[in-house]
Design a protein around this motif. Structure first.
Motif, short mmCIF file in Angstrom:
data_model
loop_
_atom_site.label_atom_id
_atom_site.label_comp_id
_atom_site.label_asym_id
_atom_site.label_seq_id
_atom_site.Cartn_x
_atom_site.Cartn_y
_atom_site.Cartn_z
N ASN A 26 0.80 -1.22 0.00
CA ASN A 26 0.00 0.00 0.00
C ASN A 26 0.84 1.28 0.00
OD1 ASN A 26 -2.24 1.66 0.11
ND2 ASN A 26 -2.38 1.60 2.32
N THR A 44 3.39 0.40 4.14
CA THR A 44 3.81 -0.53 5.17
C THR A 44 5.05 -1.26 4.67
OG1 THR A 44 1.54 -0.81 5.85
CG2 THR A 44 3.10 -2.45 6.64
N LYS A 46 7.67 -4.19 5.23
CA LYS A 46 7.88 -5.43 5.98
C LYS A 46 9.29 -5.93 5.70
CE LYS A 46 5.61 -9.77 7.07
NZ LYS A 46 6.47 -10.87 7.20
N THR A 93 7.37 -5.31 10.89
CA THR A 93 6.75 -4.41 9.93
C THR A 93 6.83 -2.98 10.46
OG1 THR A 93 5.23 -6.14 9.24
CG2 THR A 93 4.57 -3.89 8.77
N GLU A 95 5.12 0.63 9.90
CA GLU A 95 4.01 1.27 9.22
C GLU A 95 4.29 2.75 9.07
OE1 GLU A 95 -0.84 1.54 9.45
OE2 GLU A 95 0.24 0.43 11.01
N LYS A 97 2.53 6.08 8.38
CA LYS A 97 1.15 6.55 8.37
C LYS A 97 1.08 7.98 8.87
CE LYS A 97 -0.06 4.78 12.94
NZ LYS A 97 0.95 3.85 13.46
N HIS A 102 6.87 8.59 8.54
CA HIS A 102 6.50 8.88 7.15
C HIS A 102 7.70 9.40 6.38
CE1 HIS A 102 5.81 12.54 9.54
NE2 HIS A 102 6.27 13.17 8.48
#
Length: 156
Positions: A26, A44, A46, A93, A95, A97, A102
């Motif tokens: 995504n 995300t 991983k 992972t 993330e 966001k 970011h």
């Protein structure tokens, strides 16, 4: 014993060159707000490898500058810290966001609009990897759930 370990390390290093150590799901970049040429990238990441990976950011055309940021709360205030790299443990992972970690993208040299793709060049454990981040509108992501709720209310 030492020589055995060394040769095992060499094998690991050479095989890793052919396999990506991370998977990004995504990935997306918000279209800059009108009148600005700065935006942020999310997704995300991983770590699919058996050891810690470091992820650095090299460039993202057409932006002049890119930085990794980490958002953290200190004394009830959100602060953003520029990171040299993200470290992701084996199998973990990270993330990216809004309000969290970011990628900040600064100074686009040309307009960045929806349906474009930003190729973000990363260094993953010192190997270059380019990931395409589609550009989406901030609105489209947030507006959709609202519309659905509205539809339910029209019982005349």
């Amino acid at each position: 014993m030492k020589s055995m370990i060394l040769s095992a390390v060499m094998v690991l290093v050479s095989s890793a060159a052919f396999a990506a150590d991370i998977e990004i799901s995504n990935p997306h970049v918000f279209a800059p707000i009108k009148g600005t040429n700065t935006t942020a990238g999310f997704g995300t990441i991983k770590n699919t490898s058996k050891s810690e990976v470091t992820v650095k950011i090299v460039e993202a055309k057409p932006f002049k500058a890119v930085e990794l940021h980490e958002s953290s709360e200190k004394n009830g205030r959100m602060t953003m810290t520029k990171m040299e790299m993200y470290k992701i443990q084996a199998g973990q992972t990270l993330e990216l966001k809004p309000g969290g970690n970011h990628i900040m993208l600064f100074d686009a040299t040309k307009p960045v609009q929806e349906k474009q793709t930003i190729a973000i060049k990363l260094m993953v454990n010192d190997k270059e990897q380019t990931v395409n981040f589609p550009v989406i509108s901030r609105m489209s992501k947030e507006a959709k759930p609202e519309e659905k709720k509205e539809e339910g209310h029209h019982h005349h």
